[in-house]
Design a protein around this motif. Structure first.
Motif, mmCIF file in Angstrom:
data_model
loop_
_atom_site.group_PDB
_atom_site.id
_atom_site.type_symbol
_atom_site.label_atom_id
_atom_site.label_comp_id
_atom_site.label_asym_id
_atom_site.label_seq_id
_atom_site.Cartn_x
_atom_site.Cartn_y
_atom_site.Cartn_z
ATOM 1 N N LYS A 73 1.980 53.831 67.770
ATOM 2 C CA LYS A 73 1.325 53.255 66.454
ATOM 3 C C LYS A 73 1.991 54.057 65.287
ATOM 4 O O LYS A 73 2.297 53.319 64.293
ATOM 5 N N GLN A 74 1.940 55.288 65.460
ATOM 6 C CA GLN A 74 2.367 56.136 64.334
ATOM 7 C C GLN A 74 3.930 55.619 64.039
ATOM 8 O O GLN A 74 4.384 55.589 63.047
ATOM 9 N N GLY A 80 2.493 58.929 59.443
ATOM 10 C CA GLY A 80 1.415 59.486 60.029
ATOM 11 C C GLY A 80 1.325 60.942 60.257
ATOM 12 O O GLY A 80 2.160 61.690 59.692
ATOM 13 N N TRP A 103 -3.211 57.988 55.386
ATOM 14 C CA TRP A 103 -2.637 57.030 56.258
ATOM 15 C C TRP A 103 -3.440 55.778 56.544
ATOM 16 O O TRP A 103 -3.906 55.762 57.859
ATOM 17 N N TYR A 106 -2.704 53.350 59.575
ATOM 18 C CA TYR A 106 -2.371 53.983 60.758
ATOM 19 C C TYR A 106 -3.844 54.556 61.179
ATOM 20 O O TYR A 106 -4.162 54.410 62.702
#
Length: 241
Positions: A73-74, A80, A103, A106
């Protein structure tokens, strides 16, 4: 977190890991697993180590499937805590992802995975490369000052063997089409996670919403997902479902 529960690996054990690993990815996976066990309490910590080298894709090794999803995901956002620690050489602590606005997207994505706090610590490497150790916790208050200091000490202790591994193993290259495909998949996965969080729906329902938005606008799935990660409105769940 009882950060002292695992015995620190000896230099000989780290050297054996390097000698017995057929490639850099396998070595990094072993090093990440050691880190998770070393830093965890009764349960191993969720850990990932990210390494970037000039001119080659990042190599990421995760201690579990959960940690792998979180790190992907980062990279989908290309930003991130871990990437900040890696690129700026500084420790980053997110004590509560639900209250940290550095973030935003994120943080929403990882909170949907049940993560509460994140600690990212740089690992010193030679010029031309950079690395960081990322640790995730599902509850708050885990990364207190002694724990942060312990993770920083551990990152320093594995720096030497990581630098040696980078010299021994050349960068792993991917064809451009494969590199693009991997990045596209990560972007879509991150957008799906955001839709899940907003609509409180399953992954399958989230993916269907993304496909519906793509068909309705006659836009490629990857482009829709990228727009969402840049702040575009997320598709809404059908109240009738």
């Amino acid at each position: 977190m009882d950060s002292g529960s695992g015995a620190s690996p000896t230099p000989e054990q780290l050297q054996d890991l390097l000698l017995e690993s057929p490639g850099f990815t396998e070595f990094l996976l072993g090093l990440t697993t050691i880190s998770a066990t070393r830093l965890g309490g009764s349960e191993p910590m969720l850990c990932a180590i990210t390494v970037e080298r000039d001119g080659s894709p990042a190599t990421v090794a995760s201690s579990s499937e959960d940690a792998k999803r979180l790190d992907e995901k980062q990279y989908a956002f290309d930003d991130g805590p871990c990437l900040t620690a890696l690129r700026h050489g500084t420790t980053v602590l997110v004590e509560d992802v639900t209250a940290d606005d550095r973030w935003e997207h994120y943080a929403s994505a990882v909170s949907g995975e049940g993560v509460r706090s994140v600690l990212a610590v740089p690992i010193a490497t030679d010029p031309g490369s950079a690395a960081a150790l990322n640790c995730y916790a599902r509850t708050g208050g885990v990364f207190d000052s002694p724990t942060v200091a312990e993770v920083e000490r551990h990152a320093a202790s594995i720096s030497r063997i990581l630098r040696l591994a980078l010299r021994v193993h050349p960068p792993e290259t991917y064809p451009e089409h494969l590199r693009s495909a991997l990045k596209s998949r990560a972007v879509i996965d991150a957008a799906v996670a955001l839709i899940m969080v907003q609509n409180r729906c399953s992954r399958e329902q989230s993916m269907e919403l993304l496909h519906l938005a793509s068909r309705a606008s006659d836009t490629k799935l990857h482009a829709i997902a990228a727009d969402i990660l840049q702040g575009a409105a997320l598709p809404k769940a059908n109240p009738a479902q």
